[in-house]
Scaffold this motif. Sequence first.
Motif, PDB file in Angstrom:
ATOM      1  N   LEU A 115     -17.748  51.974 -32.531  1.00 43.69           N
ATOM      2  CA  LEU A 115     -18.743  53.027 -32.454  1.00 43.69           C
ATOM      3  C   LEU A 115     -19.182  53.242 -31.003  1.00 43.69           C
ATOM      4  O   LEU A 115     -19.132  52.320 -30.184  1.00 43.69           O
ATOM      5  N   SER A 127     -19.824  57.888 -36.125  1.00 37.53           N
ATOM      6  CA  SER A 127     -19.043  57.520 -34.949  1.00 37.53           C
ATOM      7  C   SER A 127     -19.927  57.057 -33.793  1.00 37.53           C
ATOM      8  O   SER A 127     -19.418  56.515 -32.819  1.00 37.53           O
ATOM      9  N   ARG A 145     -13.016  57.535 -33.500  1.00 37.91           N
ATOM     10  CA  ARG A 145     -13.565  56.184 -33.590  1.00 37.91           C
ATOM     11  C   ARG A 145     -13.366  55.516 -34.946  1.00 37.91           C
ATOM     12  O   ARG A 145     -13.326  54.293 -35.034  1.00 37.91           O
ATOM     13  N   ARG A 146     -13.247  56.296 -36.016  1.00 35.38           N
ATOM     14  CA  ARG A 146     -13.070  55.685 -37.338  1.00 35.38           C
ATOM     15  C   ARG A 146     -11.602  55.541 -37.716  1.00 35.38           C
ATOM     16  O   ARG A 146     -11.291  55.020 -38.785  1.00 35.38           O
ATOM     17  N   ASP A 181     -15.334  60.327 -29.831  1.00 39.54           N
ATOM     18  CA  ASP A 181     -16.008  60.166 -31.120  1.00 39.54           C
ATOM     19  C   ASP A 181     -15.159  60.586 -32.322  1.00 39.54           C
ATOM     20  O   ASP A 181     -15.200  59.922 -33.367  1.00 39.54           O
TER      21      ASP A 181
END
Length: 621
Positions: free
Chosen positions: A183, A148, A592-593, A589
């Motif tokens: 990211l 992340s 983030r994906r 974080d």
Amino acid sequence: MSSNDDRQDRSGLGNFWGELRRRHVVRTAGVYVAAAFVVLQAGEIILPAFNTPDWALQSLVVIAALGLPVVLAVAWVWDLTPEGVERTDNRASVRKSAIPRLAFLVVTSAAVGFAAFSYARITFTGPARGAPDGVGSFVSLDADAPISAIAVLPLDNFAEGDDFFARSLHEEIIAQLAELTTLRVVSRTSVERYAETDKLLPEIAQELRVQAIVEGSVTRPADSDTVRITIQLIHAPSDTHLMAETFEREAKDVLRLQRDVAQQIAEAIQGEVTAPQDATPAPTIAAVDPEAHQAFIMGQMELDKNTPDGVEAAVTHFREAIDLDSSYSAAYAGLAGAQLLRGLEGLAPLDAMVAEAHAEAQRAVELGGADMEAEAVMVVIRDHLDDLPPAIREEVEVSFMAPPDSFARTYLQDFTRMGVRARQASLGSSEATSQGLARARLFEAQRQIADANFAGAATLLRQALDQNPATPAAWDALERTHVLQGDYAGAVEVRKERLRTLNGGAPDTESRIAGLEAAFDPTNPSTYWQWLRRDHQDREDSGDYASDVEYAAACVALGDYEDALRNLESALEDRDPALHTLRFDPTWDPLRRDPRFRDISRRIRAALSQGRLPSPATPPG
């Protein structure tokens, strides 16, 4: 000890040294060290080419160190003769004394001990000291966790002459990664301190709280028109290579090279690129004259010196770049910014510089490729319209688009070189208004928060609040400096101070503070986030403004990612200026994906490129 004893000991040591030479131990040690050095140098070049994990080379170092005492012991006992390997003749052995044996034991033990220490340091590197607990609570450094956050370390410069070319490439790769991915990309100022360090990559990753590290080098031979970049992408928690690539382009294609490197890194991280397949294709990146690009880089470096002479030199370099390549949009945007700074810093008449900056910025927009830098120049010009003669003000206003709202303004002032530089100029200006200074300090503090300089950010935010206490964004940022350090008690004190400052006359102020004190448990940070979420809901129910980004952050901290994403969607519809924290704040974080977070980030960028919308109602405290 008698003189006879001294002579005997010295003679014993002398005999021991002579015995080492007779048994060829010294020669064997020299040959072994030289051979080990060659093997390690070859390993450093060959192993990364096959994407071997870092521990392979580290293990090779340990094996080489452990092998030295073994080789010395074998050399002491055995010798290589024309008849083959034979046991060394002991007839000329040193006289019976504990000193030679002790010396040999010390040397051997020291070598083994050093090797063991190195292996332990490599294999069992623990968390870096001083890593903020608050940041760590949002960042997973588990080897199986998705990436992340990433840091691009300064590139080694193997080009001829100054390293400004390598520094410029490093900065642009960071900027491109931030544009291409969701990211958290650590800023250039945060990684510069690792330009010359002996720290291991896992240690650096721990300190920066990232899972991936990029390192590499730049080569630009003096007698060639090519540029070569070698890049390695390392997954720090597992200490494995994800990518090792060499990129080579003609110097005129350096802009495309920067994009290609960032694209390759993004794709290596599980195909992480924000633009979906049905998105509008990215504009073609034009070639640029190599000498023009070099002049442009030098102009940027001069601007970064933050001196009057630097500004004047930057103007000269940007003009040189335009003379060499009249279609180079970034050079026009750079010249626009430099000319505007000349006026803002009293180096030339402001009205003349605004007119020139406006014309150059328009030209940059027409050519395309430097829109955000040109837009940042326009924002600064708009902020100084009242300082211009009526004729120039009317001429400039005619060409303006709709004024940027607070959402767009925040991005332009926080993520462009011109925005940052103009903010610094405002901080040093004796003619700046208190409101302007407060805004400049706020944006500078947000940049320092992104660089994890929490103490510097807190100082700037206190100064901003002293000048203009009715600045909710400054209160938000000040509270966040405590949260990101894990200081939740400090964050609660800031919240109480904020409530008394902004809402002191409201009948429910003290009851809200009492509710916060009753709900917060210093030993349980989740109680802070739970109160924040309840307070947000209470304010919405009563018709008061409440930032959906703040509520979403509380949801992330409590593990309610679905609710967090729903509130970020709502914040985007309202064009909440706090959305700019999505780029650099570790709070986000864990999201983030997620494809929905990627889509929100993509739409934020699209909103910035689709013109300016009317500003929403100014939020109260």
